[in-house]
Design a protein around this motif. Sequence first.
Motif, PDB file in Angstrom:
ATOM      1  N   GLY A  68     -14.205  -7.934  76.800  1.00  0.00           N
ATOM      2  CA  GLY A  68     -14.710  -6.610  76.485  1.00  0.00           C
ATOM      3  C   GLY A  68     -13.943  -6.013  75.328  1.00  0.00           C
ATOM      4  O   GLY A  68     -12.883  -6.513  74.953  1.00  0.00           O
ATOM      5  N   MET A  69     -14.501  -4.951  74.752  1.00  0.00           N
ATOM      6  CA  MET A  69     -13.859  -4.322  73.606  1.00  0.00           C
ATOM      7  C   MET A  69     -14.080  -2.822  73.612  1.00  0.00           C
ATOM      8  O   MET A  69     -15.097  -2.341  74.094  1.00  0.00           O
ATOM      9  CB  MET A  69     -14.448  -4.867  72.303  1.00  0.00           C
ATOM     10  CG  MET A  69     -14.083  -6.290  72.029  1.00  0.00           C
ATOM     11  SD  MET A  69     -14.696  -6.818  70.438  1.00  0.00           S
ATOM     12  CE  MET A  69     -13.849  -5.693  69.357  1.00  0.00           C
ATOM     13  N   LEU A  70     -13.102  -2.131  73.048  1.00  0.00           N
ATOM     14  CA  LEU A  70     -13.215  -0.711  72.761  1.00  0.00           C
ATOM     15  C   LEU A  70     -13.043  -0.556  71.256  1.00  0.00           C
ATOM     16  O   LEU A  70     -12.076  -1.076  70.682  1.00  0.00           O
ATOM     17  CB  LEU A  70     -12.132   0.093  73.490  1.00  0.00           C
ATOM     18  CG  LEU A  70     -11.982   1.554  73.081  1.00  0.00           C
ATOM     19  CD1 LEU A  70     -13.250   2.348  73.401  1.00  0.00           C
ATOM     20  CD2 LEU A  70     -10.774   2.178  73.753  1.00  0.00           C
ATOM     21  N   GLU A  84     -24.923  -0.025  64.495  1.00  0.00           N
ATOM     22  CA  GLU A  84     -24.574  -1.104  63.553  1.00  0.00           C
ATOM     23  C   GLU A  84     -23.243  -1.752  63.941  1.00  0.00           C
ATOM     24  O   GLU A  84     -23.112  -2.974  63.937  1.00  0.00           O
ATOM     25  CB  GLU A  84     -24.504  -0.549  62.122  1.00  0.00           C
ATOM     26  CG  GLU A  84     -24.299  -1.619  61.072  1.00  0.00           C
ATOM     27  CD  GLU A  84     -25.519  -2.507  60.883  1.00  0.00           C
ATOM     28  OE1 GLU A  84     -25.353  -3.599  60.330  1.00  0.00           O
ATOM     29  OE2 GLU A  84     -26.630  -2.116  61.280  1.00  0.00           O
ATOM     30  N   ILE A  85     -22.254  -0.935  64.303  1.00  0.00           N
ATOM     31  CA  ILE A  85     -20.966  -1.469  64.756  1.00  0.00           C
ATOM     32  C   ILE A  85     -21.176  -2.329  65.991  1.00  0.00           C
ATOM     33  O   ILE A  85     -20.664  -3.444  66.075  1.00  0.00           O
ATOM     34  CB  ILE A  85     -19.975  -0.321  65.070  1.00  0.00           C
ATOM     35  CG1 ILE A  85     -19.579   0.423  63.809  1.00  0.00           C
ATOM     36  CG2 ILE A  85     -18.733  -0.873  65.778  1.00  0.00           C
ATOM     37  CD1 ILE A  85     -18.806   1.714  64.068  1.00  0.00           C
ATOM     38  N   ARG A  86     -21.943  -1.827  66.950  1.00  0.00           N
ATOM     39  CA  ARG A  86     -22.192  -2.565  68.197  1.00  0.00           C
ATOM     40  C   ARG A  86     -22.863  -3.910  67.912  1.00  0.00           C
ATOM     41  O   ARG A  86     -22.488  -4.937  68.477  1.00  0.00           O
ATOM     42  CB  ARG A  86     -23.039  -1.727  69.150  1.00  0.00           C
ATOM     43  CG  ARG A  86     -23.264  -2.422  70.478  1.00  0.00           C
ATOM     44  CD  ARG A  86     -23.957  -1.541  71.493  1.00  0.00           C
ATOM     45  NE  ARG A  86     -22.983  -0.597  72.038  1.00  0.00           N
ATOM     46  CZ  ARG A  86     -23.118   0.724  72.022  1.00  0.00           C
ATOM     47  NH1 ARG A  86     -24.175   1.282  71.501  1.00  0.00           N
ATOM     48  NH2 ARG A  86     -22.183   1.482  72.540  1.00  0.00           N
ATOM     49  N   ALA A  87     -23.852  -3.923  67.036  1.00  0.00           N
ATOM     50  CA  ALA A  87     -24.558  -5.165  66.713  1.00  0.00           C
ATOM     51  C   ALA A  87     -23.635  -6.173  66.038  1.00  0.00           C
ATOM     52  O   ALA A  87     -23.629  -7.359  66.389  1.00  0.00           O
ATOM     53  CB  ALA A  87     -25.768  -4.860  65.827  1.00  0.00           C
ATOM     54  N   VAL A  88     -22.847  -5.710  65.085  1.00  0.00           N
ATOM     55  CA  VAL A  88     -21.940  -6.611  64.360  1.00  0.00           C
ATOM     56  C   VAL A  88     -20.871  -7.168  65.296  1.00  0.00           C
ATOM     57  O   VAL A  88     -20.621  -8.376  65.326  1.00  0.00           O
ATOM     58  CB  VAL A  88     -21.289  -5.874  63.156  1.00  0.00           C
ATOM     59  CG1 VAL A  88     -20.143  -6.676  62.577  1.00  0.00           C
ATOM     60  CG2 VAL A  88     -22.334  -5.593  62.093  1.00  0.00           C
ATOM     61  N   VAL A  89     -20.245  -6.313  66.076  1.00  0.00           N
ATOM     62  CA  VAL A  89     -19.187  -6.753  66.985  1.00  0.00           C
ATOM     63  C   VAL A  89     -19.741  -7.721  68.029  1.00  0.00           C
ATOM     64  O   VAL A  89     -19.122  -8.733  68.348  1.00  0.00           O
ATOM     65  CB  VAL A  89     -18.484  -5.544  67.653  1.00  0.00           C
ATOM     66  CG1 VAL A  89     -17.572  -5.989  68.772  1.00  0.00           C
ATOM     67  CG2 VAL A  89     -17.711  -4.751  66.612  1.00  0.00           C
ATOM     68  N   SER A  90     -20.921  -7.432  68.529  1.00  0.00           N
ATOM     69  CA  SER A  90     -21.547  -8.313  69.518  1.00  0.00           C
ATOM     70  C   SER A  90     -21.765  -9.713  68.947  1.00  0.00           C
ATOM     71  O   SER A  90     -21.474 -10.713  69.610  1.00  0.00           O
ATOM     72  CB  SER A  90     -22.883  -7.722  69.975  1.00  0.00           C
ATOM     73  OG  SER A  90     -23.538  -8.599  70.861  1.00  0.00           O
ATOM     74  N   ILE A 101     -17.661  -0.936  74.033  1.00  0.00           N
ATOM     75  CA  ILE A 101     -17.666   0.524  74.090  1.00  0.00           C
ATOM     76  C   ILE A 101     -17.266   1.040  72.708  1.00  0.00           C
ATOM     77  O   ILE A 101     -16.247   0.626  72.155  1.00  0.00           O
ATOM     78  CB  ILE A 101     -16.660   1.049  75.142  1.00  0.00           C
ATOM     79  CG1 ILE A 101     -16.928   0.429  76.511  1.00  0.00           C
ATOM     80  CG2 ILE A 101     -16.679   2.574  75.186  1.00  0.00           C
ATOM     81  CD1 ILE A 101     -18.266   0.756  77.092  1.00  0.00           C
ATOM     82  N   ILE A 102     -18.084   1.950  72.179  1.00  0.00           N
ATOM     83  CA  ILE A 102     -17.805   2.525  70.866  1.00  0.00           C
ATOM     84  C   ILE A 102     -17.767   4.033  71.014  1.00  0.00           C
ATOM     85  O   ILE A 102     -18.717   4.639  71.526  1.00  0.00           O
ATOM     86  CB  ILE A 102     -18.871   2.105  69.841  1.00  0.00           C
ATOM     87  CG1 ILE A 102     -18.890   0.580  69.726  1.00  0.00           C
ATOM     88  CG2 ILE A 102     -18.595   2.751  68.489  1.00  0.00           C
ATOM     89  CD1 ILE A 102     -20.033   0.038  68.942  1.00  0.00           C
ATOM     90  N   VAL A 103     -16.657   4.631  70.582  1.00  0.00           N
ATOM     91  CA  VAL A 103     -16.490   6.081  70.690  1.00  0.00           C
ATOM     92  C   VAL A 103     -16.035   6.650  69.356  1.00  0.00           C
ATOM     93  O   VAL A 103     -15.370   5.979  68.571  1.00  0.00           O
ATOM     94  CB  VAL A 103     -15.483   6.460  71.808  1.00  0.00           C
ATOM     95  CG1 VAL A 103     -16.001   6.035  73.164  1.00  0.00           C
ATOM     96  CG2 VAL A 103     -14.131   5.851  71.553  1.00  0.00           C
ATOM     97  N   PRO A 104     -16.394   7.931  69.094  1.00  0.00           N
ATOM     98  CA  PRO A 104     -15.950   8.570  67.856  1.00  0.00           C
ATOM     99  C   PRO A 104     -14.452   8.849  67.882  1.00  0.00           C
ATOM    100  O   PRO A 104     -13.887   9.166  68.921  1.00  0.00           O
ATOM    101  CB  PRO A 104     -16.726   9.882  67.809  1.00  0.00           C
ATOM    102  CG  PRO A 104     -17.710   9.845  68.905  1.00  0.00           C
ATOM    103  CD  PRO A 104     -17.319   8.756  69.849  1.00  0.00           C
ATOM    104  N   MET A 105     -13.841   8.732  66.730  1.00  0.00           N
ATOM    105  CA  MET A 105     -12.419   9.030  66.571  1.00  0.00           C
ATOM    106  C   MET A 105     -12.265  10.539  66.402  1.00  0.00           C
ATOM    107  O   MET A 105     -13.082  11.181  65.737  1.00  0.00           O
ATOM    108  CB  MET A 105     -11.874   8.295  65.348  1.00  0.00           C
ATOM    109  CG  MET A 105     -10.389   8.417  65.136  1.00  0.00           C
ATOM    110  SD  MET A 105      -9.837   7.442  63.706  1.00  0.00           S
ATOM    111  CE  MET A 105      -9.810   5.797  64.412  1.00  0.00           C
ATOM    112  N   GLU A 106     -11.221  11.084  67.013  1.00  0.00           N
ATOM    113  CA  GLU A 106     -10.928  12.503  66.863  1.00  0.00           C
ATOM    114  C   GLU A 106     -10.571  12.785  65.414  1.00  0.00           C
ATOM    115  O   GLU A 106      -9.725  12.105  64.827  1.00  0.00           O
ATOM    116  CB  GLU A 106      -9.758  12.884  67.768  1.00  0.00           C
ATOM    117  CG  GLU A 106      -9.353  14.321  67.652  1.00  0.00           C
ATOM    118  CD  GLU A 106      -8.155  14.665  68.506  1.00  0.00           C
ATOM    119  OE1 GLU A 106      -7.661  15.779  68.387  1.00  0.00           O
ATOM    120  OE2 GLU A 106      -7.694  13.812  69.287  1.00  0.00           O
ATOM    121  N   ASN A 107     -11.205  13.783  64.857  1.00  0.00           N
ATOM    122  CA  ASN A 107     -10.926  14.169  63.483  1.00  0.00           C
ATOM    123  C   ASN A 107      -9.894  15.285  63.516  1.00  0.00           C
ATOM    124  O   ASN A 107     -10.211  16.422  63.834  1.00  0.00           O
ATOM    125  CB  ASN A 107     -12.195  14.612  62.763  1.00  0.00           C
ATOM    126  CG  ASN A 107     -11.966  14.811  61.287  1.00  0.00           C
ATOM    127  OD1 ASN A 107     -10.837  14.803  60.800  1.00  0.00           O
ATOM    128  ND2 ASN A 107     -13.045  14.997  60.558  1.00  0.00           N
TER     129      ASN A 107
END
Length: 111
Positions: A68-70, A84-90, A101-107
């Motif tokens: 798994g990945m975060l 797009e990130i999910r498709a490439v990483v997969s 799991i893909i989440v936004p980074m705190e700005n």
Amino acid sequence: MYQTNSTSDKGSPLTNEEKLEQTLKSMQGVGEVKVYFYYGEMTNDQEANKLFSQYFRGTEQSAKNVTGMLVVSEGASDIFVKNEIRAVVSQVMQLPIHRIIIVPMENKEEK
């Protein structure tokens, strides 16, 4: 995925996480990114703590398979970038989409 002999600024070889981070950063809209690998089921709390401490010491986990990945990315708040990130990483990691799991980074600048 092809192997490269990349090295970090410190002269040490890049970890797989760092290689993937560099690749994702070069994608349009992704921005800054951090990648965390999960290496399978733990049988007890002691093993879980061992994995956690190995991560922060930078111990390579190459003997275990990534299950798994975060991915934490600045651009993940945009649904198109996130997909797009999910498709490439997969594809690159040969993982099913539900294991990523893909989440936004705190700005920090918005505060």
